[in-house]
Design a protein around this motif. Structure first.
Motif, mmCIF file in Angstrom:
data_model
loop_
_atom_site.group_PDB
_atom_site.id
_atom_site.type_symbol
_atom_site.label_atom_id
_atom_site.label_comp_id
_atom_site.label_asym_id
_atom_site.label_seq_id
_atom_site.Cartn_x
_atom_site.Cartn_y
_atom_site.Cartn_z
ATOM 1 N N ASN A 177 0.724 -1.286 -0.204
ATOM 2 C CA ASN A 177 -0.032 -0.077 -0.021
ATOM 3 C C ASN A 177 0.854 1.313 0.029
ATOM 4 O OD1 ASN A 177 -1.569 2.238 1.802
ATOM 5 N ND2 ASN A 177 -3.069 0.988 0.466
ATOM 6 N N LEU A 178 1.939 1.220 0.522
ATOM 7 C CA LEU A 178 2.837 2.533 0.676
ATOM 8 C C LEU A 178 3.692 2.866 -0.711
ATOM 9 C CD1 LEU A 178 4.892 1.938 3.985
ATOM 10 C CD2 LEU A 178 3.284 4.031 3.565
ATOM 11 N N ILE A 190 -3.928 -12.377 -2.168
ATOM 12 C CA ILE A 190 -5.317 -11.311 -2.019
ATOM 13 C C ILE A 190 -4.659 -10.144 -1.173
ATOM 14 C CG2 ILE A 190 -7.224 -11.356 -0.442
ATOM 15 C CD1 ILE A 190 -7.682 -14.271 -1.260
ATOM 16 N N ALA A 191 -3.576 -10.395 -0.175
ATOM 17 C CA ALA A 191 -3.144 -8.940 0.583
ATOM 18 C C ALA A 191 -2.772 -8.038 -0.523
ATOM 19 C CB ALA A 191 -2.225 -9.417 1.435
ATOM 20 N N ILE A 192 -1.772 -8.648 -1.397
ATOM 21 C CA ILE A 192 -1.267 -7.838 -2.580
ATOM 22 C C ILE A 192 -2.363 -7.180 -3.328
ATOM 23 C CG2 ILE A 192 0.237 -7.719 -4.525
ATOM 24 C CD1 ILE A 192 1.988 -9.770 -3.103
ATOM 25 N N ALA A 193 -3.399 -7.825 -4.006
ATOM 26 C CA ALA A 193 -4.231 -7.333 -4.847
ATOM 27 C C ALA A 193 -5.266 -6.299 -4.044
ATOM 28 C CB ALA A 193 -5.220 -8.453 -5.275
ATOM 29 N N GLU A 194 -5.400 -6.599 -2.684
ATOM 30 C CA GLU A 194 -6.377 -5.812 -2.140
ATOM 31 C C GLU A 194 -5.625 -4.444 -1.491
ATOM 32 O OE1 GLU A 194 -9.531 -5.635 1.574
ATOM 33 O OE2 GLU A 194 -8.418 -7.595 1.247
ATOM 34 N N SER A 195 -4.489 -4.378 -1.334
ATOM 35 C CA SER A 195 -3.738 -3.179 -1.130
ATOM 36 C C SER A 195 -3.835 -2.204 -2.373
ATOM 37 C CB SER A 195 -2.361 -3.465 -0.872
ATOM 38 O OG SER A 195 -1.508 -4.091 -1.701
ATOM 39 N N ALA A 196 -3.637 -2.991 -3.426
ATOM 40 C CA ALA A 196 -3.745 -2.034 -4.905
ATOM 41 C C ALA A 196 -5.230 -1.583 -5.028
ATOM 42 C CB ALA A 196 -3.447 -2.815 -6.170
ATOM 43 N N PHE A 197 -6.285 -2.375 -4.909
ATOM 44 C CA PHE A 197 -7.669 -1.996 -5.234
ATOM 45 C C PHE A 197 -8.240 -0.999 -4.101
ATOM 46 C CE2 PHE A 197 -7.874 -6.013 -7.553
ATOM 47 C CZ PHE A 197 -8.120 -5.546 -8.761
ATOM 48 N N THR A 229 -8.659 -3.030 6.187
ATOM 49 C CA THR A 229 -9.534 -3.737 5.362
ATOM 50 C C THR A 229 -9.067 -5.214 5.100
ATOM 51 O OG1 THR A 229 -8.110 -3.239 3.414
ATOM 52 C CG2 THR A 229 -9.735 -1.376 3.911
ATOM 53 N N LEU A 230 -7.961 -5.625 5.074
ATOM 54 C CA LEU A 230 -7.686 -6.800 4.672
ATOM 55 C C LEU A 230 -8.053 -7.934 5.903
ATOM 56 C CD1 LEU A 230 -6.064 -9.165 3.076
ATOM 57 C CD2 LEU A 230 -4.150 -8.635 4.549
ATOM 58 N N LEU A 231 -8.096 -7.286 7.329
ATOM 59 C CA LEU A 231 -8.560 -8.002 8.261
ATOM 60 C C LEU A 231 -10.256 -8.382 8.318
ATOM 61 C CD1 LEU A 231 -6.582 -6.478 11.238
ATOM 62 C CD2 LEU A 231 -6.254 -8.860 10.129
ATOM 63 N N ILE A 232 -10.857 -7.333 7.798
ATOM 64 C CA ILE A 232 -12.389 -7.263 7.368
ATOM 65 C C ILE A 232 -12.699 -8.456 6.390
ATOM 66 C CG2 ILE A 232 -14.194 -6.093 6.692
ATOM 67 C CD1 ILE A 232 -12.953 -3.510 8.113
ATOM 68 N N SER A 233 -11.841 -8.223 5.401
ATOM 69 C CA SER A 233 -12.139 -9.421 4.288
ATOM 70 C C SER A 233 -11.775 -10.661 4.710
ATOM 71 C CB SER A 233 -11.253 -8.935 2.987
ATOM 72 O OG SER A 233 -11.386 -7.664 2.417
#
Length: 151
Positions: A6-7, A53-60, A33-37
């Motif tokens: 995310n950074l 999923i963590a990498i994709a979610e940080s981008a989205f 948001t990752l913890l919620i997902s």
């Protein structure tokens, strides 16, 4: 992994490549948001799938926050309702849907136990106590924003 990605992604989207306390706190919001997902994905994914999923979610998350919520809608989201909670819930549901139906053998492990109930109680209590100060860390105290805050 989510915070680091995310950074990097938010730095490219905002053209600000300095790491400050605000950028670290915003990266922690991405991890939230990752913890919620993860609530929708628990017991369904392998550790490798969760890393992807963590990498994709940080981008989205960064695209949703910077370009859509704060850019296109110009929304004021002090408590993280749009950028953290709703995004995390919908991303988790979408990822769960993309993974397909749950396997039969893992379905036997999804019953409540005393230990899971105690962990749920402790986690909810800690979230209830610490979330206001966590969210308030990014508030600047600008006169226009103070009208939108309830303490």
């Amino acid at each position: 992994l989510n915070m680091e990605c995310n950074l990097i992604i938010e730095s490219f989207l905002t053209s600000n490549f300095s790491i400050t306390m605000d950028s670290i706190i915003n990266a922690e919001f991405s991890a939230a948001t990752l913890l919620i997902s993860f609530g929708a994905l628990i017991g369904r994914t392998t550790p490798l799938q969760m890393c992807l999923i963590a990498i994709a979610e940080s981008a989205f998350y960064a695209i949703n926050k910077i370009l859509i919520v704060f850019g296109m809608f110009q929304a004021e989201d002090v408590g993280g309702t749009l950028t953290i909670h709703m995004f995390g819930a919908f991303f988790g549901l979408a990822a769960s849907y993309a993974l397909g139906p749950q396997e039969k053998e893992s379905a036997s492990n999804n019953t409540a136990s005393r230990v899971s109930d105690v962990f749920s109680l402790v986690g909810t209590t800690l979230l209830w106590v610490y979330w206001p100060s966590f969210v308030g860390a990014t508030e600047t105290g600008v006169d226009e924003n103070e009208m939108h805050c309830l303490i």
